[in-house]
Design an enzyme around this catalytic site. Structure first.
Site, PDB file in Angstrom:
ATOM      1  N   LYS A  51     -20.056  17.232  -6.170  1.00 15.68           N
ATOM      2  CA  LYS A  51     -20.704  16.632  -4.989  1.00 15.68           C
ATOM      3  C   LYS A  51     -21.346  17.725  -4.141  1.00 15.68           C
ATOM      4  O   LYS A  51     -22.487  17.592  -3.680  1.00 15.68           O
ATOM      5  CB  LYS A  51     -19.674  15.849  -4.164  1.00 15.68           C
ATOM      6  CG  LYS A  51     -19.206  14.564  -4.847  1.00 15.68           C
ATOM      7  CD  LYS A  51     -17.962  13.973  -4.190  1.00 15.68           C
ATOM      8  CE  LYS A  51     -17.476  12.772  -4.989  1.00 15.68           C
ATOM      9  NZ  LYS A  51     -16.208  12.217  -4.491  1.00 15.68           N
ATOM     10  N   GLN A  95     -11.684  13.275  -0.153  1.00 18.28           N
ATOM     11  CA  GLN A  95     -11.544  12.997  -1.581  1.00 18.28           C
ATOM     12  C   GLN A  95     -10.213  12.302  -1.876  1.00 18.28           C
ATOM     13  O   GLN A  95      -9.156  12.763  -1.450  1.00 18.28           O
ATOM     14  CB  GLN A  95     -11.647  14.316  -2.368  1.00 18.28           C
ATOM     15  CG  GLN A  95     -11.594  14.151  -3.869  1.00 18.28           C
ATOM     16  CD  GLN A  95     -12.780  13.369  -4.442  1.00 18.28           C
ATOM     17  OE1 GLN A  95     -13.914  13.523  -3.988  1.00 18.28           O
ATOM     18  NE2 GLN A  95     -12.514  12.515  -5.416  1.00 18.28           N
ATOM     19  N   ASP A 118     -18.462   7.259   2.163  1.00 17.74           N
ATOM     20  CA  ASP A 118     -17.836   6.580   1.026  1.00 17.74           C
ATOM     21  C   ASP A 118     -17.855   5.056   1.221  1.00 17.74           C
ATOM     22  O   ASP A 118     -17.604   4.311   0.286  1.00 17.74           O
ATOM     23  CB  ASP A 118     -16.377   7.042   0.864  1.00 17.74           C
ATOM     24  CG  ASP A 118     -16.183   7.932  -0.367  1.00 17.74           C
ATOM     25  OD1 ASP A 118     -17.086   7.958  -1.231  1.00 17.74           O
ATOM     26  OD2 ASP A 118     -15.139   8.607  -0.448  1.00 17.74           O
TER      27      ASP A 118
END
Ligand code: NAP
Length: 283
Positions: A51, A95, A118
């Protein structure tokens, strides 16, 4: 025998990056992404590295914060609160999975919905379902974008989503309804699974069970999206058996299908978050 067309996530992700580069050139600022990782779970380490790499390649400002496995929940919440207030930060991503002593729900709810790239914050979940503007989960966004790129018309189509997780299945249903698809959601308690999946014009499989979906489960000519990423004896296997390529008209590969799209949509969400926040359209 004709094999299914390969729906390449790499190809579509590149198209997304091209668009984003154009948008970025027209902006008087550089959107920034902050990724937080706890511990050294190998899959998380490699996802976060990817990412960060993609964000930098695209020209975003990207920074990764790594904390030890035993970092406390309170300390993490405090750090998120600081980043929420930081005007230099557009997107915050923590994460997953988090270490067991940390309540993921509390953490995800602590991220400002305006920076929630997200798309897991309940406010964004609500916006997805109520038809509003917001930040939505990257994998489902990537799936819809991939299908559209290849000209798959979703309006009125029978779409079966196999899997009902908060990360993939459920938000995908919300997005598909926005596209006017007729959606069926199946899961581990669904009876006569092959019968249900055979109804699909478009079948999306996100179960995390290597090669679960066999050719008899697929209507000839259907389009199949394989979200699964299963590490088996050092190999990456999808949830869909390769023999499905003999009946489907189109199929996403694993790897190289949904994976690259997920990362591309994270970049798109970061740019979107930056724009929404500066336009005063998000809280
Ligand atoms: P998850 O949270 O474990 O959810 C799995 C879902 O599949 C659940 O709804 C479960 O049903 C259902 N399921 C499990 N076994 C089943 C079976 N035998 N028959 C029918 N349904 C079954 O998984 P997830 O996070 O959605 O991820 C799914 C897969 O996608 C994983 O392989 C993951 O690695 C992959 N993934 C890939 C990406 C990407 O970018 N490529 C992103 C996210 C996830 P119940 O709800 O009834 O338990």
């Amino acid at each position: 025998m004709t094999l299914a067309q390969v729906l390449s996530g790499h190809e579509v992700a590149e198209a997304v990056y091209q668009e984003l580069r154009q948008t970025l050139q027209s902006l008087p600022f550089i959107p920034s992404l902050r990724v937080i990782r706890l511990g050294e779970d190998p899959a998380s380490v490699s996802y976060v590295r990817l990412k960060d790499k993609r964000a930098r390649e695209l020209g975003l400002r990207s920074q990764v914060e790594v904390y030890p496995e035993d970092f406390s929940e309170e300390a993490l919440l405090e750090r998120i609160a600081e980043l929420n207030e930081d005007l230099e930060v557009d997107g915050i991503l923590v994460q997953l999975p988090l270490p067991k002593h940390i309540r993921a729900e509390r953490v995800l709810e602590a991220i400002s919905p305006a920076k929630d790239v997200d798309g897991f914050h309940p406010v964004n979940v609500g916006r997805l379902w109520s038809g509003g503007e917001g930040l939505f989960p990257c994998t489902p966004l990537g799936i819809v974008r991939l299908l559209k790129h290849y000209g798959v018309e979703l309006s009125g189509k029978e779409v079966v989503v196999l899997g009902r997780s908060n990360i993939v299945g459920k938000p995908l249903v919300g997005l598909l309804l926005r596209e006017d698809a007729t959606v069926t959601v199946a899961h581990s308690r669904t009876r006569n699974l092959p019968e249900v999946t055979r109804r699909a014009d478009v079948l999306v499989v996100a179960v995390g069970r290597p090669h679960l979906v066999r050719r008899e489960w697929v209507r000839p000519g259907a389009i199949v999206v394989d979200v699964g990423v299963n590490r088996v004896e050092g190999k990456l296997l999808g949830d869909v058996h390769p023999e499905v390529a003999e009946v489907a008209s189109a199929l996403t590969p694993v790897p190289g299908g949904v994976g690259p799209m997920t990362v591309a949509m994270l970049m798109a969400n970061t740019v979107k978050a930056a724009l929404l926040r500066r336009n005063g359209a998000s809280r």
